[in-house]
Design an enzyme around this catalytic site. Structure first.
Site, PDB file in Angstrom:
ATOM      1  CB  CYS A 159      40.978  31.205  41.835  1.00  0.00           C
ATOM      2  SG  CYS A 159      41.419  32.899  42.215  1.00  0.00           S
ATOM      3  CG  HIS A 160      41.738  32.458  46.676  1.00  0.00           C
ATOM      4  ND1 HIS A 160      41.734  33.333  45.611  1.00  0.00           N
ATOM      5  CD2 HIS A 160      42.560  32.993  47.600  1.00  0.00           C
ATOM      6  CE1 HIS A 160      42.513  34.367  45.885  1.00  0.00           C
ATOM      7  NE2 HIS A 160      43.035  34.186  47.080  1.00  0.00           N
TER       8      HIS A 160
END
Length: 170
Positions: A103-104
């Site tokens: 994800c991030h």
């Protein structure tokens, strides 16, 4: 058995930590949580999970670990403001040790300037940032680069992320 360093702070994406960490432990690997200070607790973005921190960043040496795990959420963005975490992540990339970022999570690798020439993926909102950092971004559930870097986009990709991460740890 691999020793996996996990860099994490408040507002991590709950399942992006819990599901991979559980799978790593069930496969016999050791997962060590690392934050600003040992002994404190951090809470996930969804408020469903609280994680006790094993080690402070000043108490660890990246050479003591075999792999790095970076869960997503807001945690990677908060950690990348601190050069200690940036340098810690850079060590794993430079030494070609396994790195698992979902994800991030790749935000920490962007700041470490370690994505140039790499294939990777991440959450939709950071894909342009990854391209500016020199990565070839593939919008797929999991991307494995140079038998070292495993990246995924979002919680739906967790099963593929776990499968490819565990393959690299064998």
């Amino acid at each position: 058995m691999a020793k996996i360093a996990t860099v994490i702070t408040d507002t991590f994406e709950d399942v992006e930590y819990t599901d991979p960490a559980k799978a790593f432990k069930e496969a016999g690997h050791e997962v060590t949580t690392i934050e600003f200070e040992a002994g404190k607790s951090v809470t996930g973005k969804q408020g469903e999970v609280t994680v006790s921190i094993d080690k402070g960043i000043d108490d660890v040496n990246p050479s003591d670990f075999d792999a790095l795990f970076i869960p997503g959420g807001n945690s990677p963005d908060n950690l990348r403001a601190d050069d200690r975490f940036v340098n810690f992540a850079k060590h794993f990339m430079d030494e070609k040790k396994p790195v698992f970022a979902i994800c991030h999570g790749p935000q920490l690798l962007i700041t470490a300037k370690t994505l140039e020439g790499r294939k990777a993926t991440g959450y939709k909102s950071i894909q342009v940032d990854m391209e500016y950092a020199g990565a070839t971004v593939e919008d797929k559930e999991v991307v494995v680069c140079q038998n070292q870097l495993v990246t995924s986009r979002q919680p739906d990709d967790i099963p593929a992320f776990i499968d490819e991460s565990l393959k690299l740890l064998k």
